[in-house]
Design an enzyme around this catalytic site. Structure first.
Site, short mmCIF file in Angstrom:
data_model
loop_
_atom_site.label_atom_id
_atom_site.label_comp_id
_atom_site.label_asym_id
_atom_site.label_seq_id
_atom_site.Cartn_x
_atom_site.Cartn_y
_atom_site.Cartn_z
N ASP A 64 12.85 3.11 2.68
CA ASP A 64 13.96 2.79 3.69
C ASP A 64 15.14 3.73 3.79
OD1 ASP A 64 12.30 0.89 4.13
OD2 ASP A 64 13.96 -0.64 4.10
N GLY A 105 14.72 -7.41 7.65
CA GLY A 105 13.93 -6.22 7.62
C GLY A 105 14.03 -5.10 8.66
N GLY A 127 16.42 -3.09 7.75
CA GLY A 127 17.04 -2.03 6.95
C GLY A 127 18.39 -1.82 6.79
O1 PMV Z 1 11.94 -5.48 3.04
P1 PMV Z 1 11.27 -5.21 4.38
O2 PMV Z 1 11.01 -6.45 5.18
O3 PMV Z 1 11.79 -4.00 5.26
O4 PMV Z 1 9.60 -5.01 3.88
C1 PMV Z 1 9.45 -4.26 2.60
C2 PMV Z 1 7.90 -3.49 2.78
C3 PMV Z 1 6.94 -3.98 1.77
O5 PMV Z 1 5.68 -3.16 1.91
C4 PMV Z 1 6.61 -5.54 2.14
C5 PMV Z 1 7.39 -3.96 0.41
C6 PMV Z 1 7.67 -2.45 -0.25
O6 PMV Z 1 8.16 -2.30 -1.16
O7 PMV Z 1 7.15 -1.58 0.35
#
Ligand code: PMV
Length: 313
Positions: A147, A101, A103
């Site tokens: 992200d 998580g 990125g």
């Molecule tokens: O992939 P991660 O662990 O950085 O989390 C994604 C964030 C969520 O809100 C769970 C999913 C999204 O698409 O926003």
């Protein structure tokens, strides 16, 4: 000629999961980076070299035939060498732990798009972002693009599904301690679990959405004040909401308990079920927080907010 680019990882400070249902999320990029080096080769093949995998592939393969986490790099390289009489060699160096998580895949896609496409001429940040999101879709079809966006521009941003991203110009100077559960998690399956929760608990969830919305608005004000103590309270509050929707577990709770005791506040970051938590600190409690995680055998490190974003050189 070699082309090099680096891009930062990220932390979701507030609003994960609720963002899927329309609430704003707040993200920041962190000073842990992926660096990608690209070079043309006379052999018309795509060579990808990293710590996790090594690929040597002919161009023009179907993306669905490639079974490797390095698929986004193949996608980008293949796209750029179409109609060119050249191959590409790509090397990836990463400081960001994988699949927890922070990125790392977005940072790979952003640094990859920049390094690979810059071999063939100038390209704007906006174009790099578009390519990076396309590449990320080869591994996570439903990515919101948030992200990759924070990776390109750096700093802190708010993001919502309707209005997209907006950079937050404040530059607060707190430090984050990240603790890694080392449990890999799948964003897609965690999002589905939350979906099941929302169906079973309609009223409770709509109340939570309102509470999260209010919390994020308060946080936007607190960021201006650079107030780590009050932000910590909001982080703990957000963690309660994440507990309620069922994305925590015993291991994460243990880590959060340590973080909440030693720092100003701690919560899960990202989709949960595994991955990382973070604690907000300043110079008064940074070392103590790191020590407590280490004494309890949790992998941890401190990060600062990265205000640079994508860097090409
Ligand atoms: O992939 P991660 O662990 O950085 O989390 C994604 C964030 C969520 O809100 C769970 C999913 C999204 O698409 O926003």
């Amino acid at each position: 000629m070699k082309s090099k680019a680096s891009a930062p990882g990220k932390v979701i400070l507030f609003g994960e999961h609720f963002v899927v249902y329309g609430v704003k999320a707040i993200l920041c990029s962190i000073n842990k980076r992926v660096t990608v080096t690209a070079e043309k080769t006379t052999d018309k093949k795509i060579f990808i070299n990293s710590e996790i995998d090594n690929l040597i592939l002919e161009p023009n393969k179907l993306i669905s035939e490639i079974n490797s986490p390095l698929k986004p790099f193949y996608y980008l390289a293949n796209k750029v060498i179409k109609n060119q009489n050249t191959g590409i060699q790509i090397k990836i160096d990463s400081e960001i732990p994988l699949g927890v998580g922070l990125g790392s895949s977005s940072a790979c896609c952003v640094a990859g798009a920049a390094a690979i496409f810059k071999l063939f001429g100038d390209i704007s940040k906006e174009e790099i972002l578009e390519l990076a999101i396309e590449a990320e879709r080869t591994i996570f079809e439903n990515t919101s693009g948030a992200d990759c966006t924070v990776c390109v521009y750096g700093g802190i941003m708010e993001y919502d599904k309707k209005q997209g991203f907006k950079k937050i110009e404040d530059e607060p100077n707190f430090q984050l301690v990240i603790a890694n559960s080392n449990i890999e998690h799948s964003t897609e399956s965690m999002v589905s679990e939350v979906k099941a929760f929302t169906i079973k608990n309609k009223e409770e969830f709509s109340k939570l959405l309102e509470q999260e919305l209010e919390l994020v608005e308060d946080v936007l004000k607190l960021l201006k004040e650079n107030n780590a103590i009050k932000l910590g309270e909001k982080i703990n509050q957000n963690q309660k909401y994440l507990e309620t929707i069922g994305i925590s577990n015993n291991q994460l709770r243990k880590m959060i308990e340590i973080g909440q005791k030693t720092s100003f506040g701690a919560k899960i970051t990202g989709s949960g079920g595994g991955g990382c938590i973070f604690a907000i600190t300043d110079e008064s409690n940074l070392e103590y927080t790191l020590k407590e995680f280490k004494d309890n055998n949790f992998e941890c490190f401190s990060v600062e907010i990265d205000f640079k974003g994508l860097n090409t050189f």
